[in-house]
Design an enzyme around this catalytic site. Sequence first.
Site, PDB file in Angstrom:
ATOM      1  N   ALA A  21     -51.753 105.000  30.755  1.00 49.12           N
ATOM      2  CA  ALA A  21     -50.719 106.024  30.609  1.00 49.12           C
ATOM      3  C   ALA A  21     -50.945 107.026  31.714  1.00 49.12           C
ATOM      4  O   ALA A  21     -52.020 107.590  31.821  1.00 49.12           O
ATOM      5  CB  ALA A  21     -50.815 106.698  29.245  1.00 49.12           C
ATOM      6  N   CYS A  22     -49.923 107.242  32.541  1.00 52.98           N
ATOM      7  CA  CYS A  22     -50.193 107.829  33.835  1.00 52.98           C
ATOM      8  C   CYS A  22     -49.114 108.818  34.236  1.00 52.98           C
ATOM      9  O   CYS A  22     -48.196 109.114  33.496  1.00 52.98           O
ATOM     10  CB  CYS A  22     -50.260 106.713  34.883  1.00 52.98           C
ATOM     11  SG  CYS A  22     -51.016 105.193  34.288  1.00 52.98           S
ATOM     12  N   GLY A  23     -49.247 109.319  35.477  1.00 53.10           N
ATOM     13  CA  GLY A  23     -48.221 110.127  36.098  1.00 53.10           C
ATOM     14  C   GLY A  23     -47.585 109.345  37.233  1.00 53.10           C
ATOM     15  O   GLY A  23     -48.268 108.659  37.988  1.00 53.10           O
ATOM     16  N   SER A 228     -50.560 108.328  39.625  1.00 49.89           N
ATOM     17  CA  SER A 228     -51.877 108.850  39.248  1.00 49.89           C
ATOM     18  C   SER A 228     -52.236 108.219  37.909  1.00 49.89           C
ATOM     19  O   SER A 228     -51.533 108.416  36.918  1.00 49.89           O
ATOM     20  CB  SER A 228     -51.802 110.378  39.142  1.00 49.89           C
ATOM     21  OG  SER A 228     -53.044 110.930  38.837  1.00 49.89           O
ATOM     22  N   ASN A 250     -45.557 104.123  34.046  1.00 48.99           N
ATOM     23  CA  ASN A 250     -46.162 105.100  33.142  1.00 48.99           C
ATOM     24  C   ASN A 250     -45.868 104.669  31.719  1.00 48.99           C
ATOM     25  O   ASN A 250     -44.733 104.743  31.255  1.00 48.99           O
ATOM     26  CB  ASN A 250     -45.579 106.496  33.394  1.00 48.99           C
ATOM     27  CG  ASN A 250     -46.038 107.499  32.345  1.00 48.99           C
ATOM     28  OD1 ASN A 250     -47.095 107.350  31.756  1.00 48.99           O
ATOM     29  ND2 ASN A 250     -45.228 108.508  32.111  1.00 48.99           N
TER      30      ASN A 250
END
Length: 669
Positions: A21-23, A228, A250
């Site tokens: 789970a990201c940006g 990210s 994401n």
Amino acid sequence: MKSINYPQPQGLYHPSYEHDACGVGFAVDIQGRPSHATVKRGLQILARLSHRAAAGADNDSGDGAGMLLQIPHQFLCGEFAQLGIELPAAGTYGVAMLFLPRDSQARAHAEQIFAGTAEQEGLTVLGWRNVPVHPGVLGTAADQCRPAIRQAFLAPQNGTPQSQEAFERQLFMVRRLVEKQLGGDFYAASMSSRTIVYKGMVTAQQLPGFYPDLRNEKTASALCLVHSRFSTNTFPSWERAHPIRYIAHNGEINTLRGNVNWMNARESVLHSPVFGQDLERLFPILQHEGSDSAIFDNALEFLHHNGRSLPHAVMMMIPEPWSGHKQMEESRRAFYEYHSTMMEPWDGPALVAFTDGSQIGAALDRNGLRPARYCVTRDQQLIMASEAGVLDIPAEAVEHKGRLKPGMMLLVDTDRGRIVEDQDLKEELASASPYQEWLQEGIIDLNALPAAQKQAAETGGAPLLEKQKAFGFTNEDLNLILTPLARDSQDPVGSMGTDSPLAVLSERPQLLYSYFKQLFAQVTNPPIDSIREALITSTVTYLGAEGNLLRPGAESCRRVRTDSPILSSGQLDKLAALQDDAHRTDTLSLVYSHRQCGLEEALDGLFARADEAISRGASILILSDRTVGPDGMPIPALLAVAGLHHHLIRQRTRTKVSIVLDSGEPREV
């Protein structure tokens, strides 16, 4: 690669459980004007997404960060001019961004295999470049598993590619062949004539420090896609950093295991008008050691290289809610329904940003459980990210801004210099082929079939009580489950949770179902309200042999449609009697004599009868335990269905049939 620092399958851990789970975000000049300013905007977006990422115990080894941009032609020409090499025109050569072993012998072997394979496929290696890096910015863990990073430059042997799409397919074929030969000693972060990926096990702030190329004023691009990473309950690695070759993601794909199994099973029925006889050289389509995002990217690029545009492929894999959407245009509904007969959704809370180097966009899952904000400026720049405020843009410079809604797609076409609105894009794709006509020609509605003679009643003369015992019924099942179902037509709810002991610890016989629990998402899913759930949930089920995913047409959707996966007795009778040119139903008994054989032999016998039925042309198999009695006991229904499902996947015949269960055993949702 051997540089990866996560373990191989052991104990309760398996790499296939990896999620993240990201940006994610991108910056694009809508008019397609390359500049270093766009690269700088991408780096600033990435820095503002650092709170979405994670780092190791040393604080300097990131879960991963990266940037995808257009190949900076002028910059690379200057770099190669210093080596006395002249690069051909932009778009006529490809750049492979390679992660290779740091051991010199292993690296030399990998490069030899790479160059030899390229030569066999009609390409030549123009030259190699050591990508400048500053390992000093890395944390200890990241540096210990750091690969050697090299760029290979390739061009067609005849000098000019037939077309850029054909050239991209050549590069794709070379990459897959080398991956299969070298396995963990080779990873291509990108290999394209359009895009290049700079990524690694770095933090968002470390990326431009580690790769000086990104800080060079001559590095220009009209678009930048950044990511990210926060790997949830997983191990970070250089390869698993995003962007991948086409996407940055994401969220997570909750349905991954089923998606992977179905894609594996489809390989036996795929025929490509693009690759022809070479298609099998690309198999397996999916690389199972990758994360859910990497496997999604495998499927997306496969569809794209086989003729679908990138937005088309994304719409196939992440469809918007359509079955309960009464205001949707018929043409768009037909598009989604047609593709649903050929491919299941890759479902989960997801924001997927994607690009092929000229188009860049983003799509949100049909639940809309991931944020996506975008802003368009008066000087024709578009910024999209999983956060608001990733760039400081004065209010007077903003033309308009908004957010992605569930199932919505945002697309910028830099070749045409415009934003393609969600409505226009989907209308264009939906009207490109006669999907409605194909559905009318190919789909049979089970409810519209004439009534059929009833199936033979249960034989064997066993009293009801004996049958209940044979299927493991208890007084609790009868009083707390079946009675409310029959009386109220509702699934009984006892509590929000369960404190039942694990079946494996019980001293009493348990049903097979009790040993398996739902696989919950590792990333938090917020509750869905009843209105949205009614809109996005569909119970429509298609039965029969699947068509060829790569060749659109009416012959690819010859299926039987039913409104629910649970059939009435009358519907089952219709299905059992169905025998026509496209569909043939066979019924296989699950009942066996325990005096003559054991359970394993009974399963093997079921598999053999199924293989024989398929060879005779069966497209629907009904597994029935109606004849249970003193002389025969049933194979547990879950074991029979699951066992046959995986047997047919191994036999590469799973997509040739649908499995229907006619059993007295299931009673709980």
